[in-house]
Scaffold this motif. Structure first.
Motif, PDB file in Angstrom:
ATOM      1  N   VAL A   1      25.873  38.125  40.593  1.00 59.89           N
ATOM      2  CA  VAL A   1      27.023  38.586  39.816  1.00 59.89           C
ATOM      3  C   VAL A   1      27.611  39.833  40.463  1.00 59.89           C
ATOM      4  O   VAL A   1      26.906  40.829  40.669  1.00 59.89           O
ATOM      5  CB  VAL A   1      26.622  38.909  38.361  1.00 59.89           C
ATOM      6  N   LEU A   2      28.897  39.787  40.767  1.00 55.98           N
ATOM      7  CA  LEU A   2      29.597  40.947  41.323  1.00 55.98           C
ATOM      8  C   LEU A   2      30.801  41.259  40.455  1.00 55.98           C
ATOM      9  O   LEU A   2      31.529  40.354  40.032  1.00 55.98           O
ATOM     10  CB  LEU A   2      30.044  40.690  42.758  1.00 55.98           C
ATOM     11  N   GLY A   3      31.000  42.542  40.189  1.00 57.10           N
ATOM     12  CA  GLY A   3      32.137  42.971  39.396  1.00 57.10           C
ATOM     13  C   GLY A   3      33.289  43.393  40.274  1.00 57.10           C
ATOM     14  O   GLY A   3      33.194  43.402  41.505  1.00 57.10           O
TER      15      GLY A   3
ATOM     16  N   LEU B   1      27.760  31.926  42.378  1.00 54.11           N
ATOM     17  CA  LEU B   1      28.456  33.194  42.564  1.00 54.11           C
ATOM     18  C   LEU B   1      29.289  33.456  41.319  1.00 54.11           C
ATOM     19  O   LEU B   1      30.132  32.637  40.940  1.00 54.11           O
ATOM     20  CB  LEU B   1      29.365  33.142  43.793  1.00 54.11           C
ATOM     21  N   VAL B   2      29.033  34.588  40.662  1.00 52.68           N
ATOM     22  CA  VAL B   2      29.771  34.971  39.458  1.00 52.68           C
ATOM     23  C   VAL B   2      30.618  36.194  39.784  1.00 52.68           C
ATOM     24  O   VAL B   2      30.101  37.211  40.240  1.00 52.68           O
ATOM     25  CB  VAL B   2      28.811  35.285  38.292  1.00 52.68           C
ATOM     26  N   LEU B   3      31.922  36.086  39.555  1.00 54.58           N
ATOM     27  CA  LEU B   3      32.845  37.175  39.834  1.00 54.58           C
ATOM     28  C   LEU B   3      33.424  37.664  38.507  1.00 54.58           C
ATOM     29  O   LEU B   3      34.174  36.941  37.843  1.00 54.58           O
ATOM     30  CB  LEU B   3      33.965  36.700  40.766  1.00 54.58           C
ATOM     31  N   ASP B   4      33.061  38.875  38.121  1.00 56.10           N
ATOM     32  CA  ASP B   4      33.444  39.409  36.819  1.00 56.10           C
ATOM     33  C   ASP B   4      34.644  40.352  36.955  1.00 56.10           C
ATOM     34  O   ASP B   4      34.503  41.496  37.363  1.00 56.10           O
ATOM     35  CB  ASP B   4      32.258  40.153  36.199  1.00 56.10           C
ATOM     36  N   GLY B   5      35.830  39.835  36.656  1.00 56.56           N
ATOM     37  CA  GLY B   5      37.008  40.691  36.641  1.00 56.56           C
ATOM     38  C   GLY B   5      37.696  40.882  37.970  1.00 56.56           C
ATOM     39  O   GLY B   5      38.346  41.910  38.183  1.00 56.56           O
ATOM     40  N   VAL B   6      37.585  39.931  38.880  1.00 57.21           N
ATOM     41  CA  VAL B   6      38.295  40.016  40.162  1.00 57.21           C
ATOM     42  C   VAL B   6      39.720  39.521  39.950  1.00 57.21           C
ATOM     43  O   VAL B   6      39.949  38.353  39.630  1.00 57.21           O
ATOM     44  CB  VAL B   6      37.592  39.181  41.248  1.00 57.21           C
ATOM     45  N   THR B   7      40.687  40.406  40.105  1.00 56.64           N
ATOM     46  CA  THR B   7      42.084  40.081  39.809  1.00 56.64           C
ATOM     47  C   THR B   7      42.961  39.956  41.053  1.00 56.64           C
ATOM     48  O   THR B   7      44.112  39.511  40.955  1.00 56.64           O
ATOM     49  CB  THR B   7      42.696  41.154  38.886  1.00 56.64           C
TER      50      THR B   7
ATOM     51  N   GLY C   1      27.207  27.756  51.224  1.00 52.10           N
ATOM     52  CA  GLY C   1      26.719  26.598  50.474  1.00 52.10           C
ATOM     53  C   GLY C   1      26.540  26.862  48.994  1.00 52.10           C
ATOM     54  O   GLY C   1      25.626  26.315  48.359  1.00 52.10           O
ATOM     55  N   VAL C   2      27.409  27.675  48.421  1.00 53.87           N
ATOM     56  CA  VAL C   2      27.316  28.011  47.004  1.00 53.87           C
ATOM     57  C   VAL C   2      27.560  26.775  46.137  1.00 53.87           C
ATOM     58  O   VAL C   2      28.424  25.949  46.431  1.00 53.87           O
ATOM     59  CB  VAL C   2      28.330  29.132  46.658  1.00 53.87           C
ATOM     60  N   THR C   3      26.799  26.666  45.064  1.00 53.85           N
ATOM     61  CA  THR C   3      26.898  25.530  44.156  1.00 53.85           C
ATOM     62  C   THR C   3      28.194  25.553  43.364  1.00 53.85           C
ATOM     63  O   THR C   3      28.895  24.544  43.235  1.00 53.85           O
ATOM     64  CB  THR C   3      25.713  25.551  43.167  1.00 53.85           C
ATOM     65  N   VAL C   4      28.514  26.710  42.816  1.00 51.28           N
ATOM     66  CA  VAL C   4      29.714  26.864  41.994  1.00 51.28           C
ATOM     67  C   VAL C   4      30.074  28.345  41.913  1.00 51.28           C
ATOM     68  O   VAL C   4      29.188  29.199  41.930  1.00 51.28           O
ATOM     69  CB  VAL C   4      29.502  26.266  40.579  1.00 51.28           C
TER      70      VAL C   4
END
Length: 245
Positions: free
Chosen positions: A194-196, A98-104, A120-123
């Motif tokens: 990827v979620l922004g 799971l990639v979180l781009d700019g979550v503040t 069960g996400v790896t990272v």
């Protein structure tokens, strides 16, 4: 190094999963309802020292609703940027990143970590700049998930996406203007979702380094969902496909 964890669910989780990390537990004087008592029973079983404090003292310890409980806890092992590829490679074909781009918003990150744990996400990966880290509020909202889900902040997100691609991970970015919906994408095998940030979405370089773009079908008048809600939907679509595969 020690950190403070507060709130009933967060404290209960660390006592249940890693009681050896709890150095001391502060409880609001006079608060002995059933939920707090369950936490105190765990602390007693783990032989954790319990100290009563007046509510104003607890209020001064943390920012946020402590619900009468604050724990002084040995900080969990922190994953570094150099650990990212090792985690992905070790997961093999089941890798789900799971990639979180700019979550503040710390509440959003905490909720995303809860969904990541359940799926069960790896990272979970986030940029080091313009992104919230594992603050006390994140730990509380995550209800223990931050203790078990690897969280890595990276200096250059685009470069990290490229490195994961070279390791065999296909990168799927969520974007409202995408032609295909998430349900038309193959999410089996090594994947990074990827979620922004809500509103602005992914940054340009992040978008350019995705292999595919996908969208969530939106039937109503709102243009986007809260990022933590969208994260849960995306992760469990991946779970659904992997169960069927």
């Amino acid at each position: 190094m020690a950190e403070k964890i507060f709130g009933i669910h967060a404290v209960q989780s660390v006592l249940a999963r890693s009681p050896e990390r709890v150095q001391e537990l502060y409880v609001q004087a006079g608060r002995l309802d059933k939920r707090v008592q369950e936490v105190l029973d765990l602390a007693k079983a783990a032989k954790v020292n319990v100290v009563q404090r007046a509510r104003p003292e607890l209020d001064a310890m943390v920012e946020g609703r402590h619900q009468g409980l604050v724990a002084l806890v040995e900080a969990a092992a922190q994953f570094q940027e150099k650990d990212l590829l090792d985690l992905v490679v070790a997961a093999g074909s089941s890798a789900l990143v799971l990639v979180l781009d700019g979550v503040t918003d710390p509440h959003n990150l905490g909720a995303c970590l809860r969904s990541a744990d359940a799926a069960g996400v790896t990272v979970v990966v986030a940029p080091r700049d313009n992104s919230v880290g594992l603050s006390a509020t994140v730990l509380k909202v995550a209800c223990g998930a931050a203790e078990v889900v690897p969280f890595v902040q990276v200096t250059n997100l685009a470069r990290s996406l490229q490195q994961m691609q070279q390791a065999g991970v296909w990168v799927v970015g969520m974007a409202g203007e995408a032609e295909l919906s998430l349900y038309e994408q193959d999410l089996t095998g090594p994947r990074a979702l990827v979620l922004g940030a809500e509103g602005s979405g992914m940054r340009r370089l992040t978008r350019e380094n995705c292999d595919y773009l996908a969208k969530l079908p939106m039937a109503g008048s709102v243009s986007s969902l809260n990022v933590s809600v969208a994260t849960g939907i995306c992760l469990f679509e991946a779970v659904r496909q992997r169960i069927k595969a």
